[in-house]
Design an enzyme around this catalytic site. Structure first.
Site, mmCIF file in Angstrom:
data_model
loop_
_atom_site.group_PDB
_atom_site.id
_atom_site.type_symbol
_atom_site.label_atom_id
_atom_site.label_comp_id
_atom_site.label_asym_id
_atom_site.label_seq_id
_atom_site.Cartn_x
_atom_site.Cartn_y
_atom_site.Cartn_z
ATOM 1 N N HIS A 189 10.176 9.783 -5.822
ATOM 2 C CA HIS A 189 10.209 8.322 -5.722
ATOM 3 C C HIS A 189 9.428 7.751 -6.919
ATOM 4 O O HIS A 189 8.484 8.384 -7.399
ATOM 5 C CB HIS A 189 9.558 7.928 -4.390
ATOM 6 C CG HIS A 189 9.541 6.456 -4.136
ATOM 7 N ND1 HIS A 189 8.593 5.623 -4.678
ATOM 8 C CD2 HIS A 189 10.354 5.678 -3.398
ATOM 9 C CE1 HIS A 189 8.844 4.391 -4.292
ATOM 10 N NE2 HIS A 189 9.899 4.394 -3.514
ATOM 11 N N VAL A 191 7.043 5.851 -7.447
ATOM 12 C CA VAL A 191 5.594 5.705 -7.405
ATOM 13 C C VAL A 191 4.883 7.076 -7.464
ATOM 14 O O VAL A 191 3.687 7.149 -7.693
ATOM 15 C CB VAL A 191 5.200 4.877 -6.167
ATOM 16 C CG1 VAL A 191 5.079 5.747 -4.942
ATOM 17 C CG2 VAL A 191 3.926 4.098 -6.432
ATOM 18 N N LYS A 192 5.639 8.146 -7.330
ATOM 19 C CA LYS A 192 5.061 9.495 -7.358
ATOM 20 C C LYS A 192 4.875 9.971 -8.803
ATOM 21 O O LYS A 192 5.141 9.240 -9.741
ATOM 22 C CB LYS A 192 5.954 10.453 -6.555
ATOM 23 C CG LYS A 192 6.226 9.992 -5.119
ATOM 24 C CD LYS A 192 4.994 10.073 -4.233
ATOM 25 C CE LYS A 192 5.130 9.322 -2.922
ATOM 26 N NZ LYS A 192 6.086 9.819 -1.964
ATOM 27 N N HIS A 193 4.457 11.221 -8.968
ATOM 28 C CA HIS A 193 4.074 11.684 -10.311
ATOM 29 C C HIS A 193 5.217 11.666 -11.315
ATOM 30 O O HIS A 193 5.009 11.399 -12.488
ATOM 31 C CB HIS A 193 3.503 13.099 -10.249
ATOM 32 C CG HIS A 193 2.098 13.161 -9.771
ATOM 33 N ND1 HIS A 193 1.742 12.842 -8.484
ATOM 34 C CD2 HIS A 193 0.952 13.492 -10.399
ATOM 35 C CE1 HIS A 193 0.427 12.987 -8.351
ATOM 36 N NE2 HIS A 193 -0.077 13.373 -9.490
#
Ligand SMILES: *Cc1c(COP(=O)(O)O)cnc(C)c1O
Length: 390
Positions: A189, A191-193
């Site tokens: 997603h 917002v993840k790394h």
């Protein structure tokens, strides 16, 4: 997280997380779009192998969300109706929902008070003959205590699954997230790394689990059937009820391009965390979560606890004040069982007292690789000013 509120509400808004899309990402996606493959093509296996290699796992199974990875893990380890799956109270709902998809019952356990990681002592108390799996969550980017969890699970037919969505690049006793559990699940997603828009992957060293998850993401269709079928190449066999959880080639192209920068992004997240740690040292009413000495944190989130005994405002006021200043603080997470869906199924407040009390104190501060030290200073100044609010 799907519930995030990341839209820039005002100029100068500092979100809690933000993806980085560069020219190389755009080029890779356009190349894939112009190729013969849009969905399952050569980039899927390339991305699986490259991400598995980064984490040190033998196999990767790409799927179209982190949630799908958790669901595939539940199916592969054989979670069925009537089973119990242990899940920490503080996590994104998907960690528990994956067990519910397969008809199992999530058993919520409390968290360590200073890390919010699943507390192995609480896990041990909740093991029953029906326990089929423990889903550990590497909350904020710090791995859970996997040695303790494996010791509890050992010899009881209980699998350990890592919800490692926060933790690519983190380590536990020198071992990488992605190698710490029977199956480890990641999310891509934005917002993840690293991002594939939506996407996820399950990592495992177990060939049978990997084969099962590959089949599960493709409707439960056994792709080996064609090779075995002497009559022709058109026949295939659907051996179980699977889903369409495939991750398109175009998105794997994005993932491959992003993966090149993952090591530097993890490093930068640690730098931002170190800036926060240093700047918050003299802010008595704000305490960062503890990082265990045998672990490194990949810092999906930078979470602090407010010492409400030193403030005249509660967390809701503090949150509103930061938002008013254009600082996209967030809260991760309310205890999952307090959501209506779980309350309607009989879960009640009081189940996990540490999680419930910490929930009233925590704030996730902006954390993403493009942050400057001046951004951190701005957030810390706002936090410092909380002591003057009434
Ligand atoms: C993001 C996340 C998920 C779900 O991942 P999606 O890709 O959004 O489906 C699951 N668990 C945790 C802890 C997460 O942060």
């Amino acid at each position: 997280m799907p519930d995030r509120d990341n839209a820039p509400a005002a100029l100068n808004f500092l979100p809690y997380g933000r993806q980085e899309i560069g020219d190389c990402d755009i080029k890779a996606v356009v190349e894939a779009l112009c190729s013969d493959w849009l969905t399952t093509g050569p980039r899927v296996a390339q991305f699986e192998q490259a991400f598995a290699r980064f984490c040190g796992a033998a196999q990767g199974v790409a799927v179209n969300s982190g949630t799908a990875a958790l669901h595939a893990a539940m199916r592969a380890i054989g979670v069925v109706q009537g089973d119990e799956v242990i899940v920490p109270a503080i996590t994104f709902a998907a960690s528990a929902n994956a067990a519910v998809y397969e008809g199992a019952t999530p058993v919520f356990v409390d968290v360590e008070p200073d890390t919010l990681l699943i507390d192995p002592a609480c896990v041990a108390e909740r093991i029953t003959p029906n326990t089929k799996a423990i889903v550990a969550v590497d909350y904020a980017g710090q791995p859970a205590d996997y040695d303790a969890l494996h010791a509890i699970a050992k010899g009881k037919g209980i699998a350990v699954v890592a919800d490692a969505c926060h933790a690519p690049g983190a380590t536990y006793k020198g071992r990488m997230a992605g190698t710490l559990a029977d199956i480890s699940c990641f999310s891509f997603h934005p917002v993840k790394h690293l991002t594939t828009c939506e996407g996820g992957m399950a990592l495992t060293d177990d060939g049978d689990y990997a084969a099962h998850m590959r089949r599960f993401r493709n409707h439960g269709i056994d792709s080996d059937h064609r090779k075995r079928d002497a009559q022709g190449t058109f026949a295939y066999d659907m051996v179980e009820l699977g889903y369409n959880y495939r991750l398109p080639d175009v998105q794997c192209a994005l993932g491959l391009a992003q993966l090149e920068r993952l090591p530097q992004w993890v490093t930068k997240r640690r730098t931002v965390a170190a800036w926060y740690d240093a700047a918050l040292r003299d802010v008595a009413h704000v305490r960062p979560l503890r990082v265990h000495a045998d672990r490194t944190n990949a810092y999906h989130l930078y979470v602090v606890r407010l010492d409400l005994s030193k403030l005249h405002v509660d967390r809701a006021r503090a949150f509103a004040y930061l938002r008013h200043l254009g600082i996209g603080a967030n809260v991760h997470y309310a205890p999952v069982y307090l959501h209506s869906f779980y309350r309607d199924r009989g879960y009640r407040p009081g189940l996990c007292p540490v999680a419930e009390s910490r929930y009233g104190e925590i704030l996730s501060l902006p954390m993403f690789p493009a942050m400057a030290q001046s951004d951190v200073a701005r957030v810390v100044d706002a936090l410092r000013a909380l002591s003057g609010l009434r």
